[in-house]
Write an enzyme that holds these catalytic residues in place. Structure first.
Site, PDB file in Angstrom:
ATOM      1  N   GLU A 270       0.792  -1.224   0.000  1.00 57.24           N
ATOM      2  CA  GLU A 270       0.000   0.000   0.000  1.00 57.24           C
ATOM      3  C   GLU A 270       0.829   1.281   0.000  1.00 57.24           C
ATOM      4  OE1 GLU A 270      -3.062   0.594  -0.319  1.00 57.24           O
ATOM      5  OE2 GLU A 270      -4.210  -1.195   0.146  1.00 57.24           O
TER       6      GLU A 270
ATOM      7  N   SER B 123     -32.122 -31.871  49.036  1.00 51.15           N
ATOM      8  CA  SER B 123     -31.333 -32.460  50.132  1.00 51.15           C
ATOM      9  C   SER B 123     -29.897 -31.964  50.183  1.00 51.15           C
ATOM     10  CB  SER B 123     -31.331 -33.995  49.996  1.00 51.15           C
ATOM     11  OG  SER B 123     -32.629 -34.519  50.126  1.00 51.15           O
TER      12      SER B 123
END
Length: 679
Positions: A83, A343
Site C-alpha cells: 500500500e 437435600s
C-alpha cells in the site's frame, strides 16, 4: 540593471516561497482533527487473556481493540509493501506516488494506481469521507499531514488496524481475523496476511464468503508484490497461493454469555473485563451441558459451575445449554436463579451437629416415624431403616434423621451458618424458618450452594466466590476443620453412579419437591463442581432425580477438568476415626430432645450438655427450648439475662470459658446445661 532585476526577482520568489511554507505550516497546525479515541466493542477475556465474548459498537459494527504489538509483524510488512512502500519516511503525503498516479491517469485516460498513503487512508476512514472528489482529497491531504505531526507512525498504523473495512460490518484487523480465520492476529500465515491486505481496497466485492474468486485473485496479486518487497521466498509464496480462501464467516466467541452480561451490567463503562474463567474449560462445560439435555425434551435445561475452592475463583459458569434457545428459556442464568436446594443442605446440618457435640459419624441415629409439632417428614421411598449410623444416614440422604438433628440444633443456627458461608436465603414471605428447611424448604441459588460446598471442601472456612480477577475476599468459618473433614470423608463413601469411575470424589445429590430441580455437588482436593438440571420455568420434571440425572454429569465434568482428581486433605488432629463401640457412651446414640423429656418441664434442645462451641465475634449464642410453659427466664452463670420471653429461641451474648445456662418456665420448672465457649 539586469543583474539587479534578477536579484530582485529571486528575493521576491524566495519571499513568496517562504511565505507559502509559513502558510502551509500554519495551515497544517490549524487543522481540526477528528476524535482519535475510537469506540471499540466491549470484550470479556478469560484468565489467560483469551476472548470469551465480544460485543459490537453502537452502530452494529464489529470493531475490537487491538494494539500494534499484538499484530503479526509479517502482516504489517506486507501491508506497507503493497500500500505505501515509503510509509516510514514520508510526512503523510508521498509526492512521488502522486506524480506517478497523475502521469498514469493522463497517459492512459484511466486510474492505474492510487496516490493515497496509509496515513491518507486513515484520514479518510476517520472522517468516513469519499475517495474521488477533489475537496475530499485535499481534506485527506491536510489531515494526513496533521496526523503525522501529532502521532507516531506506529500510532497511525494502529488507527488503520482499528478502522480498515474487511467486508460487511467487520472493521479492524482483529475483528477480521476472528471472522475469517477464527484466530487472533498475533500469528498469521502469508496467505492470511495477503487477504487482509487486499480486502480493504474493495471490502464488499471481495468478501470471501460471497465472492471467493475475486478474493483469491486480489490475495494472489498481493502475494506477487510480496516477493519483491518482503522477505518471503518464491517457495513460500507458491505454498501460500495454494491455501484455500475462507468461504464462511465465523461467529465471534460467545462463551459464558450470562456471566459476560453480568460483568458488563456490573461495570457498564469498562471496555475490557478480565474474568477468572478458563476459556477451554468453559467451552468443554458448555458442550457437556448441551449434550446432557439432548434427549430430554425441548424444555429441559442444565447449568454447570466449576470452582477452585482454594482461591474461590470460578473457572467455568454455564447458565444454560444455549443462551439463544427461547424454548428452554436459555436467556435465564440458572446459576443465579432462586430454587429449592432439596437435600443438598443436609451436609451442613450434620456438620453443625458434629460441632455441637451431638454426634460423631459413627453415632447411631434412628430412622423411624416422627411427628414434631405436627410436622411428620417421610423418607423419599416412604421406608424406615431403623437404627443407622450418622454416616449411613447422610450417605443415603435419609430425611428423618436430618429433621431430628435440625430440631436439636435449631433452624436459626443453620441459617446463621448459611450466612457465614455467604449464602442468601429466601423464605416464604411472613414465615419463620421451620424444620422443613432441612429438606429444601427455602430458596437459594446454585452459586450460593457452590460457596457452601467450597467451604466444606477447604476445611470449614468459606471461600467467597469471585469471577472477576482481583475480587478475592477472606471468608468466615462455617464449620470446624474436624466437622468439615468428617463430611468430606462421609460423602467420599457415596457409591458413584453406574459406570462412573471411582475417583475418590465426595459428592451429594438432591431433588426438590415435585422433581423440579435435580442437583449434584462434588469436590476433590482442589475443585468443586455443581450440576443443576430441570426446567427454567420451574415446571415439574416427572422422574427427575439428582442421583440419576445430575450425578453422572458431575463425574463427567470432573473427567474434563483433569485426568486425575486431586486427593482430599488428610484428617486434622481433632478427627476421631473410631467405631461406634469405641465412642464415649454419650456419643454412641443420638437421643432426640423430644424423646428425652418425660414431663412438661422445659427442655433445652440447644446447646446440648457439655457442648464445646466456637466463639464467633459479633455473633450471639442461639439457645432453644422445647416443652415447658412460657414465658421463660434465661440465666447465664446464675445471673438473669432475659426475662418474660415467649419465643422458644433466643440470642444470648456469650463470653469465652465454661458457663452454666439455665432456663426457667412459668411453672418454676428449670433445666441446666453446662457448655464451653472456646476462642
Amino acid at each position: 540593471m539586469k543583474r539587479a532585476l534578477a536579484i530582485t526577482f529571486s528575493l521576491l520568489l524566495a519571499a513568496l516561497l517562504a511565505g507559502g511554507l509559513l502558510w502551509l505550516d500554519r495551515w497544517i497546525d490549524e487543522t481540526e482533527l477528528p476524535p482519535l479515541t475510537l469506540e471499540t466493542g466491549v470484550e470479556v477475556l478469560d484468565r489467560n487473556g483469551d476472548l470469551l465474548r465480544a460485543y459490537t459498537v453502537e452502530n452494529g459494527r464489529w470493531r475490537l481493540p487491538v494494539s500494534y504489538d499484538a499484530v503479526d509483524p509479517a502482516y504489517i510488512d506486507m501491508l506497507v509493501a503493497y500500500e505505501d512502500r515509503r510509509f516510514w519516511s514520508h510526512p503523510g503525503v508521498d509526492l512521488r506516488s502522486f506524480l506517478r498516479a497523475g502521469w498514469q491517469r493522463l497517459s492512459t485516460g484511466r486510474i492505474v494506481s492510487g496516490g493515497s498513503t496509509l496515513t491518507m487512508q486513515v484520514a479518510r476512514l476517520l472522517e468516513d469521507s469519499g475517495t474521488g472528489a477533489w475537496g475530499g482529497k485535499i481534506r485527506q491531504i491536510r489531515l494526513a499531514l496533521a496526523l503525522e505531526r501529532r502521532l507516531s507512525k506506529e500510532e497511525i498504523l494502529t488507527l488503520y488496524l482499528h478502522l480498515a473495512p474487511f467486508g460487511g460490518n467487520i472493521e479492524g484487523v482483529r475483528a477480521a481475523t476472528l471472522t475469517w480465520f477464527g484466530t487472533e492476529p498475533h500469528r498469521l500465515t502469508a496467505a492470511q496476511s495477503a487477504l487482509l491486505v487486499a480486502l480493504p481496497q474493495a471490502p464488499n466485492s471481495r468478501r470471501p464468503d460471497r465472492f471467493p474468486e475475486a478474493a483469491e485473485i486480489a490475495r494472489n496479486r498481493v502475494l506477487s508484490r510480496a516477493v519483491q518487497f518482503t522477505e518471503l521466498t518464491e517457495a513460500e509464496i507458491a505454498w501460500a497461493r495454494e491455501e484455500p480462501i475462507p468461504t464462511e464467516r465465523r461467529d465471534f466467541p460467545a462463551l459464558a454469555a450470562h456471566l459476560a452480561d453480568r460483568a458488563i451490567t456490573d461495570r457498564p463503562t469498562q471496555g475490557t473485563h478480565h474474568l477468572t474463567l478458563d476459556a477451554s474449560l468453559q467451552r468443554q462445560m458448555e458442550r457437556l451441558a448441551m449434550r446432557a439435555i439432548g434427549d430430554l425434551g425441548p424444555r429441559m435445561s442444565a447449568a454447570i459451575m466449576v470452582l477452585d475452592h482454594g482461591t474461590g475463583e470460578v473457572l467455568a459458569s454455564v447458565g444454560s445449554p444455549d443462551y439463544t434457545d427461547a424454548a428452554r428459556e436459555g436467556f435465564v442464568d440458572m446459576t443465579q436463579a432462586v430454587r429449592s436446594p432439596g437435600s443438598t443442605l443436609k451436609p451442613l446440618i450434620y456438620g453443625l451437629a458434629f460441632d455441637a457435640g451431638l454426634l460423631h459419624p459413627q453415632t447411631l441415629i434412628e430412622d423411624r416415624p416422627i411427628s414434631i409439632a405436627g410436622y411428620a417428614p417421610q423418607n423419599f421411598d416412604a421406608l424406615f431403616r431403623g437404627e443407622v449410623t450418622a454416616a449411613q444416614a447422610l450417605q443415603t440422604s435419609l430425611n428423618i434423621p436430618a429433621v431430628t438433628l435440625l430440631e436439636a440444633i435449631g433452624p436459626h443456627q443453620m441459617l446463621s451458618a448459611m450466612g457465614r458461608a455467604g449464602m442468601e436465603v429466601h423464605l416464604p414471605e411472613g414465615e419463620e424458618p421451620g424444620l422443613a428447611i432441612a429438606l429444601g424448604g427455602l430458596g437459594t441459588s446454585m452459586q450460593d450452594l457452590m460457596a457452601l460446598y467450597a467451604g466444606i471442601a477447604r476445611g470449614g472456612v468459606a471461600a467467597p466466590l469471585h469471577w472477576r480477577e482481583g475480587d478475592a475476599e477472606e471468608g468466615q468459618r462455617i464449620l470446624s476443620d474436624t466437622a468439615a473433614w468428617y463430611l468430606g470423608d462421609i460423602l467420599g463413601g457415596v457409591a458413584p453412579p453406574p459406570n462412573a469411575p471411582r475417583i475418590g470424589l465426595s459428592y451429594k445429590t438432591g431433588t426438590s419437591y415435585g422433581h423440579r430441580d435435580a442437583w449434584a455437588f462434588g469436590f476433590d482436593g482442589q475443585h468443586v463442581v455443581g450440576i443443576w438440571m430441570g426446567r427454567a420455568d420451574g415446571a415439574s420434571v416427572p422422574g427427575a432425580f439428582g442421583a440419576e440425572l445430575s450425578a453422572p454429569l458431575l463425574f463427567e465434568a470432573f473427567s474434563r477438568i483433569s485426568d486425575e482428581t486431586t486427593p482430599r486433605r488428610p484428617p486434622p488432629p481433632g478427627a476421631l476415626t473410631l467405631t461406634t463401640a469405641q465412642l464415649p457412651e454419650t456419643l454412641r446414640r443420638f437421643i432426640p430432645s423430644a424423646a428425652s423429656g418425660g414431663d412438661s418441664g422445659p427442655a433445652i434442645t440447644f446447646p446440648p450438655e457439655g457442648a464445646v462451641l466456637a466463639y464467633q465475634p459479633g455473633l450471639p449464642l442461639l439457645a432453644r427450648v422445647a416443652e415447658g410453659t412460657p414465658p421463660f427466664t434465661w440465666l447465664w452463670n446464675g445471673a438473669p439475662v432475659a426475662t418474660r420471653i415467649y419465643d422458644r429461641e433466643i440470642a444470648l451474648e456469650a463470653e469465652t470459658g465454661f458457663a452454666e445456662l439455665t432456663v426457667i418456665d412459668a411453672t418454676g420448672q428449670a433445666q441446666r446445661r453446662r457448655v464451653e465457649i472456646e476462642n
